[in-house]
Design a protein around this motif. Structure first.
Motif, PDB file in Angstrom:
ATOM      1  N   PHE A  44      -5.010   7.902   1.943  1.00  0.00           N
ATOM      2  CA  PHE A  44      -6.219   7.928   1.013  1.00  0.00           C
ATOM      3  C   PHE A  44      -5.981   9.804   2.166  1.00  0.00           C
ATOM      4  CE2 PHE A  44      -7.028   4.743  -0.290  1.00  0.00           C
ATOM      5  CZ  PHE A  44      -7.921   4.429  -1.645  1.00  0.00           C
ATOM      6  N   ARG A  45      -6.416  10.613   0.618  1.00  0.00           N
ATOM      7  CA  ARG A  45      -7.043  11.859   1.344  1.00  0.00           C
ATOM      8  C   ARG A  45      -7.811  12.194   2.370  1.00  0.00           C
ATOM      9  NH1 ARG A  45      -8.089  16.504  -3.213  1.00  0.00           N
ATOM     10  NH2 ARG A  45      -7.428  18.412  -2.146  1.00  0.00           N
ATOM     11  N   ASP A  46      -9.259  11.478   1.597  1.00  0.00           N
ATOM     12  CA  ASP A  46     -10.385  11.616   2.539  1.00  0.00           C
ATOM     13  C   ASP A  46     -10.668  11.171   4.415  1.00  0.00           C
ATOM     14  OD1 ASP A  46     -10.455   9.518   1.358  1.00  0.00           O
ATOM     15  OD2 ASP A  46     -12.439   9.798   0.850  1.00  0.00           O
ATOM     16  N   ASN A  47      -9.135  10.135   4.678  1.00  0.00           N
ATOM     17  CA  ASN A  47      -9.214   9.473   5.310  1.00  0.00           C
ATOM     18  C   ASN A  47      -7.808   8.730   5.323  1.00  0.00           C
ATOM     19  OD1 ASN A  47      -9.881   7.201   7.496  1.00  0.00           O
ATOM     20  ND2 ASN A  47     -10.902   6.073   6.848  1.00  0.00           N
ATOM     21  N   PRO A  48      -7.176   9.844   5.770  1.00  0.00           N
ATOM     22  CA  PRO A  48      -6.290   9.694   6.025  1.00  0.00           C
ATOM     23  C   PRO A  48      -5.133   8.205   6.935  1.00  0.00           C
ATOM     24  CG  PRO A  48      -6.110  11.831   6.544  1.00  0.00           C
ATOM     25  CD  PRO A  48      -7.546  11.153   6.814  1.00  0.00           C
ATOM     26  N   ASP A  49      -6.227   7.911   7.861  1.00  0.00           N
ATOM     27  CA  ASP A  49      -5.844   6.558   8.797  1.00  0.00           C
ATOM     28  C   ASP A  49      -5.835   5.294   7.134  1.00  0.00           C
ATOM     29  OD1 ASP A  49      -6.202   7.935  10.812  1.00  0.00           O
ATOM     30  OD2 ASP A  49      -7.924   7.426  11.042  1.00  0.00           O
ATOM     31  N   ARG A  50      -6.675   4.562   6.088  1.00  0.00           N
ATOM     32  CA  ARG A  50      -6.348   3.985   5.287  1.00  0.00           C
ATOM     33  C   ARG A  50      -5.859   4.175   4.620  1.00  0.00           C
ATOM     34  NH1 ARG A  50     -10.879   3.859   0.883  1.00  0.00           N
ATOM     35  NH2 ARG A  50     -10.416   1.885  -0.651  1.00  0.00           N
ATOM     36  N   THR A  51      -4.781   3.244   4.175  1.00  0.00           N
ATOM     37  CA  THR A  51      -3.584   3.397   3.175  1.00  0.00           C
ATOM     38  C   THR A  51      -3.763   1.784   1.732  1.00  0.00           C
ATOM     39  OG1 THR A  51      -2.572   1.622   4.798  1.00  0.00           O
ATOM     40  CG2 THR A  51      -2.179   4.206   4.915  1.00  0.00           C
ATOM     41  N   ALA A  52      -2.685   2.482   0.947  1.00  0.00           N
ATOM     42  CA  ALA A  52      -2.697   1.395  -0.343  1.00  0.00           C
ATOM     43  C   ALA A  52      -1.619   1.312  -0.252  1.00  0.00           C
ATOM     44  CB  ALA A  52      -3.851   2.138  -0.807  1.00  0.00           C
ATOM     45  N   ARG A  53      -1.026   0.058  -0.950  1.00  0.00           N
ATOM     46  CA  ARG A  53       0.065   0.103  -1.274  1.00  0.00           C
ATOM     47  C   ARG A  53       0.154  -0.012  -2.972  1.00  0.00           C
ATOM     48  NH1 ARG A  53       4.109  -4.276  -0.286  1.00  0.00           N
ATOM     49  NH2 ARG A  53       2.846  -5.833  -1.482  1.00  0.00           N
ATOM     50  N   LEU A  54       1.095   1.240  -3.054  1.00  0.00           N
ATOM     51  CA  LEU A  54       0.919   0.843  -4.418  1.00  0.00           C
ATOM     52  C   LEU A  54       2.354   0.839  -5.583  1.00  0.00           C
ATOM     53  CD1 LEU A  54      -0.485   4.795  -5.256  1.00  0.00           C
ATOM     54  CD2 LEU A  54      -2.035   2.495  -5.035  1.00  0.00           C
ATOM     55  N   GLU A  55       2.083   0.273  -6.893  1.00  0.00           N
ATOM     56  CA  GLU A  55       3.811   0.133  -7.323  1.00  0.00           C
ATOM     57  C   GLU A  55       4.446   1.801  -7.595  1.00  0.00           C
ATOM     58  OE1 GLU A  55       2.967  -1.556 -11.549  1.00  0.00           O
ATOM     59  OE2 GLU A  55       2.422  -3.259 -10.101  1.00  0.00           O
ATOM     60  N   ARG A  56       5.662   1.472  -7.633  1.00  0.00           N
ATOM     61  CA  ARG A  56       6.689   2.650  -8.397  1.00  0.00           C
ATOM     62  C   ARG A  56       6.481   3.485  -8.518  1.00  0.00           C
ATOM     63  NH1 ARG A  56      11.035   4.857  -4.002  1.00  0.00           N
ATOM     64  NH2 ARG A  56      10.827   3.483  -2.324  1.00  0.00           N
ATOM     65  N   GLU A  57       6.461   2.603 -10.230  1.00  0.00           N
ATOM     66  CA  GLU A  57       5.892   2.547 -11.656  1.00  0.00           C
ATOM     67  C   GLU A  57       5.061   3.698 -11.473  1.00  0.00           C
ATOM     68  OE1 GLU A  57       7.098  -0.106 -14.148  1.00  0.00           O
ATOM     69  OE2 GLU A  57       5.589   0.445 -15.670  1.00  0.00           O
ATOM     70  N   MET A  92      -6.778   0.457  -9.787  1.00  0.00           N
ATOM     71  CA  MET A  92      -5.623   1.348 -10.665  1.00  0.00           C
ATOM     72  C   MET A  92      -5.592   3.010  -9.185  1.00  0.00           C
ATOM     73  SD  MET A  92      -4.906   3.728 -13.742  1.00  0.00           S
ATOM     74  CE  MET A  92      -6.196   4.301 -14.150  1.00  0.00           C
ATOM     75  N   ALA A  93      -4.875   3.024  -8.531  1.00  0.00           N
ATOM     76  CA  ALA A  93      -5.506   4.512  -7.791  1.00  0.00           C
ATOM     77  C   ALA A  93      -4.587   5.740  -8.713  1.00  0.00           C
ATOM     78  CB  ALA A  93      -3.836   4.750  -6.892  1.00  0.00           C
ATOM     79  N   VAL A  94      -5.541   7.584  -7.768  1.00  0.00           N
ATOM     80  CA  VAL A  94      -4.824   8.402  -8.782  1.00  0.00           C
ATOM     81  C   VAL A  94      -4.539   8.495  -7.570  1.00  0.00           C
ATOM     82  CG1 VAL A  94      -6.048  10.251  -9.251  1.00  0.00           C
ATOM     83  CG2 VAL A  94      -7.090   7.973 -10.334  1.00  0.00           C
ATOM     84  N   LEU A  95      -3.269   9.143  -7.386  1.00  0.00           N
ATOM     85  CA  LEU A  95      -2.258  10.427  -6.095  1.00  0.00           C
ATOM     86  C   LEU A  95      -2.228  11.579  -6.721  1.00  0.00           C
ATOM     87  CD1 LEU A  95      -1.302   8.626  -3.644  1.00  0.00           C
ATOM     88  CD2 LEU A  95       1.052   9.475  -5.385  1.00  0.00           C
ATOM     89  N   ASN A 131       3.043  17.285   0.053  1.00  0.00           N
ATOM     90  CA  ASN A 131       1.929  15.812   0.542  1.00  0.00           C
ATOM     91  C   ASN A 131       1.385  14.794  -0.627  1.00  0.00           C
ATOM     92  OD1 ASN A 131      -0.051  14.900   2.082  1.00  0.00           O
ATOM     93  ND2 ASN A 131      -1.121  16.688   2.350  1.00  0.00           N
ATOM     94  N   ARG A 132       1.267  13.542  -0.402  1.00  0.00           N
ATOM     95  CA  ARG A 132       0.287  13.009  -1.597  1.00  0.00           C
ATOM     96  C   ARG A 132      -0.596  11.986  -0.909  1.00  0.00           C
ATOM     97  NH1 ARG A 132       5.058  11.592  -5.576  1.00  0.00           N
ATOM     98  NH2 ARG A 132       6.628  13.142  -4.809  1.00  0.00           N
ATOM     99  N   SER A 133      -1.607  11.800  -1.561  1.00  0.00           N
ATOM    100  CA  SER A 133      -2.495  10.921  -1.023  1.00  0.00           C
ATOM    101  C   SER A 133      -2.842  10.808  -2.511  1.00  0.00           C
ATOM    102  CB  SER A 133      -3.434  12.303  -0.345  1.00  0.00           C
ATOM    103  OG  SER A 133      -3.780  12.857  -0.491  1.00  0.00           O
ATOM    104  N   ILE A 134      -4.485   9.856  -2.244  1.00  0.00           N
ATOM    105  CA  ILE A 134      -4.898   8.689  -3.067  1.00  0.00           C
ATOM    106  C   ILE A 134      -6.695   9.139  -3.005  1.00  0.00           C
ATOM    107  CG2 ILE A 134      -5.721   6.491  -4.022  1.00  0.00           C
ATOM    108  CD1 ILE A 134      -3.070   5.417  -2.526  1.00  0.00           C
ATOM    109  N   ILE A 135      -6.284   9.873  -4.108  1.00  0.00           N
ATOM    110  CA  ILE A 135      -7.921  10.314  -4.515  1.00  0.00           C
ATOM    111  C   ILE A 135      -8.607   9.052  -4.521  1.00  0.00           C
ATOM    112  CG2 ILE A 135      -9.335  12.145  -5.669  1.00  0.00           C
ATOM    113  CD1 ILE A 135      -7.133  13.630  -7.005  1.00  0.00           C
TER     114      ILE A 135
END
Lengths: 625, 318
Positions: free
Chosen positions: A304-317, A364-367, A393-397
């Motif tokens: 995540f953009r505001d908290n790099p320790d938190r992550t999420a698994r997203l589809e490639r599509e 749904m994630a906004v990357l 740099n890719r991060s989830i908003i």
């Protein structure tokens, strides 16, 4: 009474001249050399501690600081000379680190009382004063890669629709797509299909080491050029939009060579912001969160953009990218939290509907994808050198549950601040990039771009102006003095108008001023010659003055209107330097008509009006009535 | 009423010679342009720019001298960003050898020089700019034709636009002949010339119109001569003041506006000439006559006043 202005008219002229004087005044104060400090992200504010740190760094380097001011969210440090400015920037940048941007700037020294009424100096163009010069490089490799991926998924979809079985397909080296088939038959079927529908590919049938049938699709040179051309044009448009959002006068955005874009922002005040907005080659991707049972090959993990320790698994599509964004506005939700309202174009809207229809209650994630160049110190051959590295740099908003099928309008919430929402909206609105871009060069062009020449240029204009004054004085004597006063007022008004309109003065702009000086005198010359003629015909002085002004008016009017028409057309059609010329010419014509007809008349009326004039001398000869 | 012959200089007496001169100048200019072409500046052609970083800030004059001695042509040397960076721009296309060779030449006198960057500079104006500027110029000429045609008379419209074209072609011809660099500043100068020459032409045309209406005697040629004579001191004074400014610009202005001031100097000389000998000449050739300009007489009234171009009423109220 002949040749007497009513009081109100004299007052109007006086007021116009005084206002002109006040607004022309800021141009007399030279700009300071300065370093501007801005947060690298809009949420980072420059505070007093940061400013002190920068000032300390300069003290250590032995650079004298003229003034350090904090005008949130920015900080400004003024120094004494151009050399001090150039060495101060790296010192400050080093001291403050990556969270802040230090940029060269020219800070106006307009006194507060003038600034409070909105007066400021005229902006000088890049050719006169300098400004920022950026060189951006479009990553063509990535543009091609992106395009090939689209082709690949499109072709695979078609193969499935035609029931042609394939084992796999990937984008390969050298702008190719490689499709793998089990047998000759399906390979041939695919060959025929692709040959018929995609003439941009050169096809090649081979058998690989494992005995599988491989069909290699090689993108043709022509198509590669086309894709590159498209990517560059798209990025050019985007950069233009972003520059426009910055509100820079007479910017230059131009392609250079095959894959580079030059951006020149003359006299730009806020270079750090310019760099952030142009440089934030950000893009957005909307993706679904992966299901628990999804194979890892079809998913990617992002922080995540505001908290790099938190992550999420997203589809490639990818559902939609920033390219499909038609509009984006910053707004607030019912709790007063900042959000960005997004409108997609019809393609994007369709895709969003299709993807979210079957995904209600999923998330749904906004990357957010940021491309940037970082300077890293590395040890090369035993020496420490600065090396530029490109980083993605890719991060989830945001990661939000889809409540219902989304259409072409929806919103992103969960942003840090209003400033961030505003910037994100700006970036989205200004268009996204077809391919990532990197700064390959950034310079603030000092006045060195012919500094010596420009100095002498300005000098010669001054000398020329003085010579004109002398010429008029010698030829027309007292009336010449009147014309000179009008000319000086004209120049002052011209400068004032340009300052008020914050028009940019360029070298061609000076051409417009030179022409204006000639033409402004022309109005008075015409009038004086006309008065002389009338006197020669035996008309009494008062009537001669009146007739001179009114008869000459027709000529002055026609001559100026035609020139004004030319100038307006040039302004509308031309761009860059031609525009700069047209602006000064337009304003100059208007001000010279004002001064030539009204100011000089007012002076002459004050002196000759309302009394008996027996003799009138224009120039050396005495013309007797 | 002024007599036509008194104190009138017979400008149009040499009009055949002037026509011949103007026509020759224009044709010669076109031929020279066709053969030599314009020496377009880096602005239009693009070219190569190479940036060098010096360990110690060099004198730009020395760098220029070094490059000149080494046989490089048409280069511009300037600081780029700071004093230690030197940018050299060349007309020729970029190749890797060029940058290397130049760096070697600059190092020859012991300076520590490193090549920082070498690249091909695309056209600075770009096709878009060039196209719109050219189109704008044509549109401007057209609008002038229409305005002057409406405000005066069609013959005057033609007579004010053709001199502009004449001036532009001759200035271009001179630039082509001497192979002076034609860059953006010269383009701007050319636009200034158009503005100036138009101004000049209109003033003369305005007086011709006035005299056609005011004076009852004399043929077209005499009236035109008289009008030019009347406006002569104005023409000389305005051209004089403008030329004085430009001369100062030319002598003191330095390299960057050198060609700009040359273009304006030539343009204004040619423009002053053309508003007399091209514009007035054209009027005679097109057979301008009193009938072209006469305001239809109202009920047989032939008073002078009704035929004069009246200044607008608001001016008289001032």
């Amino acid at each position: 009474m002949l040749n007497k202005f009513p009081l109100w008219k004299n007052i109007v002229i006086l007021v116009a001249v005084v206002i002109g004087f006040i607004y022309a005044l800021p141009n007399l104060y030279p700009d300071d050399y300065a370093i501007q400090i801005t947060g690298a992200r809009s949420s980072t504010q420059v505070d007093q501690a940061t400013l002190d740190k920068a000032v300390d760094a300069l003290k250590q380097e032995g650079i004298a600081v003229k003034e350090a001011t904090l005008n949130p969210p920015n900080g400004l440090i003024r120094v004494n000379s151009a050399e001090a400015q150039l060495s101060a920037r790296p010192a400050i940048q080093e001291a403050l680190g990556r969270d802040y941007l230090a940029a060269l700037n020219m800070a106006p020294t307009t006194p507060d009382w003038l600034r409070s009424i909105g007066a400021g100096p005229m902006k000088l163009g890049l050719d006169l004063r300098g400004g920022v010069h950026f060189l951006l490089e479009v990553d063509m490799k990535s543009a091609l890669q992106k395009r090939l991926e689209v082709y690949s998924s499109e072709i695979k979809r078609q193969l499935r629709e035609e029931h042609i079985r394939y084992r796999g397909g990937d984008v390969g080296e050298g702008n190719t797509i490689q499709l793998v088939f089990r047998d000759d038959a399906s390979q041939n079927q695919a060959f025929d299909l692709i040959r018929d529908q995609y003439n941009e590919f050169l096809l090649d049938k081979t058998t690989d080491d494992n005995g599988q049938q491989v069909l290699t699709l090689q993108l043709s040179e022509k198509k590669i050029k086309e894709i590159e051309e498209y990517a560059l044009k798209q990025n050019l448009t985007t950069i233009r939009n972003r520059v426009n959002e910055l509100g820079v006068a007479e910017p230059l955005v131009q392609r250079q060579g095959r894959d580079r874009i030059v951006v020149e922002l003359p006299g730009v005040q806020d270079t750090a912001q310019a760099k952030r907005v142009l440089g934030a080659t950000a893009n957005l991707e909307f993706r679904l969160e992966a299901r628990q049972d999804a194979p890892s090959s079809a998913t990617e993990v992002y922080p995540f953009r505001d908290n790099p320790d938190r992550t999420a698994r997203l589809e490639r599509e990818i559902i939609v990218t920033g390219e499909n964004v038609a509009n984006a506005q910053q707004a607030f939700d019912q709790n007063g939290q900042p959000q960005v309202n997004i409108t997609l174009d019809s393609t994007g809207g369709d895709r969003m509907t299709r993807a979210t229809r079957d995904a209600i209650k999923r998330r749904m994630a906004v990357l957010f994808i940021e491309y940037r160049t970082e300077t890293v110190k590395k040890r090369i051959d035993g020496k420490i050198q600065e090396v530029e590295e490109r980083k993605v740099n890719r991060s989830i908003i945001s990661l939000a549950t889809i409540q219902s099928t989304l259409g072409s309008s929806f919103r992103i919430t969960g942003l840090d601040s209003t400033a961030e929402a505003g910037e994100l909206a700006l970036l989205l609105r200004a268009g996204s990039l077809a391919a990532p871009m990197y700064f390959v060069q950034e310079r603030t062009i000092g006045p060195s771009l012919g500094q010596k020449n420009i100095d002498s240029g300005v000098m010669s204009v001054t000398v020329g102006f003085a010579l004109v004054l002398l010429y008029m004085l010698l030829y027309y004597r007292f009336f010449g003095l009147v014309a000179n006063v009008a000319l000086a007022v004209n120049l002052m008004l011209l400068v004032a108008c340009m300052s008020i309109l914050s028009a940019t003065l360029t070298l061609p702009g000076i051409a417009g001023i030179v022409l204006t000086v000639g033409m402004a005198v022309d109005a008075n010359v015409l009038i004086f010659e006309r008065i002389k003629e009338e006197l020669r015909l035996g008309v009494p002085p008062q009537s001669a003055i009146n007739a001179g002004f009114s008869r000459a008016f027709v000529s002055i009017f026609d001559a100026n209107i035609t020139t004004l028409l030319v100038a307006v057309i040039l302004f509308a059609m031309g761009s860059g330097p031609v525009k700069g010329f047209a602006v000064t010419l337009c304003i100059g014509i208007l001000t010279s008509m004002f001064t030539g007809l009204l100011v000089s008349r007012a002076i002459i009326n004050l002196i000759y009006g309302g009394r008996k004039v027996e003799k009138l001398a224009i120039g050396g000869k005495l013309a007797n009535g | 009423m002024a007599k036509l012959t008194e104190n009138t200089i017979n400008f149009m007496g040499v009009r055949r010679l002037a026509s011949f001169g103007s026509l020759t100048a224009v044709i010669l200019s076109i031929i020279i342009l066709a053969i030599n072409g314009l020496n377009l500046g880096l602005d239009f052609t693009g070219g190569t720019s190479i940036e060098f970083a010096y360990e110690k800030a060099p004198s730009l004059d020395t760098v220029r001298q070094t490059l000149d001695d080494a046989g490089y042509k048409e280069f511009v040397v300037q600081n780029f960003g700071d004093e230690k960076s030197v940018l050299v721009r060349l007309r020729q296309d970029f190749d890797n050898q060029l940058a290397e060779n130049m760096a070697a030449d600059l190092r020859a006198n012991g300076d520590k020089v490193e090549m920082v960057r070498a690249e091909f500079v695309g056209s600075q104006v770009g096709d878009e700019l060039k196209e719109s500027s050219g189109l704008g110029m044509l549109l401007a000429l057209f609008v002038v034709l229409v305005y002057v045609g409406m405000r005066f008379q069609f013959k005057f419209g033609v007579a004010s636009v053709l001199p502009l074209a004449h001036d532009v072609i001759v200035v271009l011809g001179v630039f082509s002949l001497f192979q002076w660099t034609f860059d953006l500043s010269v383009l701007a100068a050319l636009l200034a010339v158009i503005g100036y020459s138009l101004n000049d032409t209109i003033i003369v045309a305005d007086r011709i119109r006035e005299n056609f209406r005011k004076l009852r005697t004399g043929n077209s040629e005499e009236i035109i001569n008289h009008s030019i004579t009347e406006t002569m001191s104005r023409t000389l004074n305005t051209s004089g003041t403008t030329l004085v400014v430009l001369l100062a610009l030319f002598l003191l202005g330095g390299e960057a506006i050198h060609n700009f001031s040359i273009a304006l100097l030539i343009g204004i000389l040619v423009g002053t000439y053309s508003s007399i000998y091209v514009a007035a000449n054209l009027l005679i050739m097109m057979g301008v006559s009193r009938e072209d300009l006469i305001v239809p007489a109202k009920e047989g009234e032939v008073g002078q006043q009704s035929e004069e171009e009246e200044p607008p009423e608001w001016l008289n109220r001032m």
